[in-house]
Design an enzyme around this catalytic site. Structure first.
Site, PDB file in Angstrom:
ATOM      1  N   GLY A  20       0.834  -1.196   0.000  1.00  0.00           N
ATOM      2  CA  GLY A  20       0.000   0.000   0.000  1.00  0.00           C
ATOM      3  C   GLY A  20       0.865   1.241   0.000  1.00  0.00           C
ATOM      4  N   GLN A  69       2.924   9.900   1.307  1.00  0.00           N
ATOM      5  CA  GLN A  69       4.203   9.192   1.289  1.00  0.00           C
ATOM      6  C   GLN A  69       5.028   9.507   0.058  1.00  0.00           C
ATOM      7  OE1 GLN A  69       2.364   5.141   2.305  1.00  0.00           O
ATOM      8  NE2 GLN A  69       4.386   5.019   3.223  1.00  0.00           N
ATOM      9  N   CYS A  96       6.175  -0.181   7.135  1.00  0.00           N
ATOM     10  CA  CYS A  96       5.763   0.996   6.367  1.00  0.00           C
ATOM     11  C   CYS A  96       6.938   1.420   5.494  1.00  0.00           C
ATOM     12  CB  CYS A  96       5.369   2.129   7.317  1.00  0.00           C
ATOM     13  SG  CYS A  96       4.823   3.614   6.467  1.00  0.00           S
ATOM     14  N   LEU A  97       6.656   1.735   4.239  1.00  0.00           N
ATOM     15  CA  LEU A  97       7.723   2.146   3.325  1.00  0.00           C
ATOM     16  C   LEU A  97       8.371   3.459   3.764  1.00  0.00           C
ATOM     17  CD1 LEU A  97       6.015   1.182  -0.046  1.00  0.00           C
ATOM     18  CD2 LEU A  97       7.855  -0.040   1.130  1.00  0.00           C
ATOM     19  N   HIS A 149      -4.227   1.164   7.716  1.00  0.00           N
ATOM     20  CA  HIS A 149      -2.860   1.690   7.738  1.00  0.00           C
ATOM     21  C   HIS A 149      -2.731   2.847   6.741  1.00  0.00           C
ATOM     22  CE1 HIS A 149       1.699   1.063   7.805  1.00  0.00           C
ATOM     23  NE2 HIS A 149       1.505   1.863   6.765  1.00  0.00           N
ATOM     24  N   GLU A 150      -3.237   2.635   5.530  1.00  0.00           N
ATOM     25  CA  GLU A 150      -3.094   3.667   4.494  1.00  0.00           C
ATOM     26  C   GLU A 150      -3.915   4.910   4.830  1.00  0.00           C
ATOM     27  OE1 GLU A 150      -0.672   3.350   2.678  1.00  0.00           O
ATOM     28  OE2 GLU A 150      -0.422   1.223   3.079  1.00  0.00           O
ATOM     29  N   HIS A 182      -2.356   7.340   7.181  1.00  0.00           N
ATOM     30  CA  HIS A 182      -1.387   8.275   6.593  1.00  0.00           C
ATOM     31  C   HIS A 182      -2.055   9.593   6.204  1.00  0.00           C
ATOM     32  CE1 HIS A 182       2.369   6.047   6.320  1.00  0.00           C
ATOM     33  NE2 HIS A 182       1.775   4.995   5.777  1.00  0.00           N
TER      34      HIS A 182
HETATM   35 NI    NI Z   1       2.731   3.163   5.623  1.00  0.00          NI
END
Ligand code: NI
Length: 180
Positions: free
Chosen positions: A47, A52, A98-99, A140-141, A144
């Site tokens: 995701g 991000q 998380c990226l 999670h997304e 953000h």
């Molecule tokens: Ni993330």
């Protein structure tokens, strides 16, 4: 295909409240969505939220690999201006990464069943029920978009580990979480 730079923890864009997308059908939104999907797949992750990649807009992309959802794969999906409604009080702890937070994993409690509503790139409303890993990724997304990282939801810092050590957290769980 364009790969975007992924903002890392410490970048204020990850802590801002993102703005609604005014016109989900605008060409630049379609381009951003395509680039976000390319970036997510390349990372690889499951995701990615627009903040991000430095765009403070309420828009996410995600996917659910078949192995994570009992064999039912959800291909890369774009959700614009998503809204989550919890359909249960039941929560489940699962490993997340998380990226924007390299190398770490943490155990995070999430509601197990949600309805997520939003708009697609064609401007049409989308509403779907998500459970389990699918529900976790969407939560999670969407976090953000409100400036939250999964780290904020880890209830005890002892529930954090590097990727290499994360198996210690997941003896009771089945597998490590992919970053999102
Ligand atoms: Ni993330």
């Amino acid at each position: 295909m364009a790969l975007l730079t992924i903002s890392q923890i410490g970048n204020p864009v990850l802590r801002a409240i993102a703005s609604p997308v005014a016109d989900p059908t605008a060409p630049e939104i379609a381009r951003l969505a395509a680039d976000m999907i390319d970036t997510m797949l390349d990372a690889p992750g499951v995701g990615l939220a627009a903040p991000q990649v430095g765009e403070s807009l309420r828009m996410i992309v995600y996917r659910v690999p078949a192995a994570r959802s009992g064999g039912v794969e959800i291909p890369p999906t774009v959700l614009i201006n998503p809204v989550i409604e919890a359909l249960t009080d039941e929560t489940e702890s699962g490993l997340e990464g998380c990226l924007s937070v390299p190398a770490l994993r943490g155990l995070v409690p999430r509601v197990t069943r949600i309805r997520v509503s939003g708009v697609g790139l064609d401007g049409a409303p989308i509403s779907r029920i998500a459970e389990g890993f699918h529900a976790r990724v969407v939560q999670h997304e969407c976090d953000h978009l409100d400036g939250h990282l999964y780290l904020d939801r880890v209830t005890d810092t002892r529930l954090l580990a590097t990727l290499e050590e994360s198996h210690h957290l997941t003896d009771a769980l089945t597998r490590a979480g992919d970053p999102s």
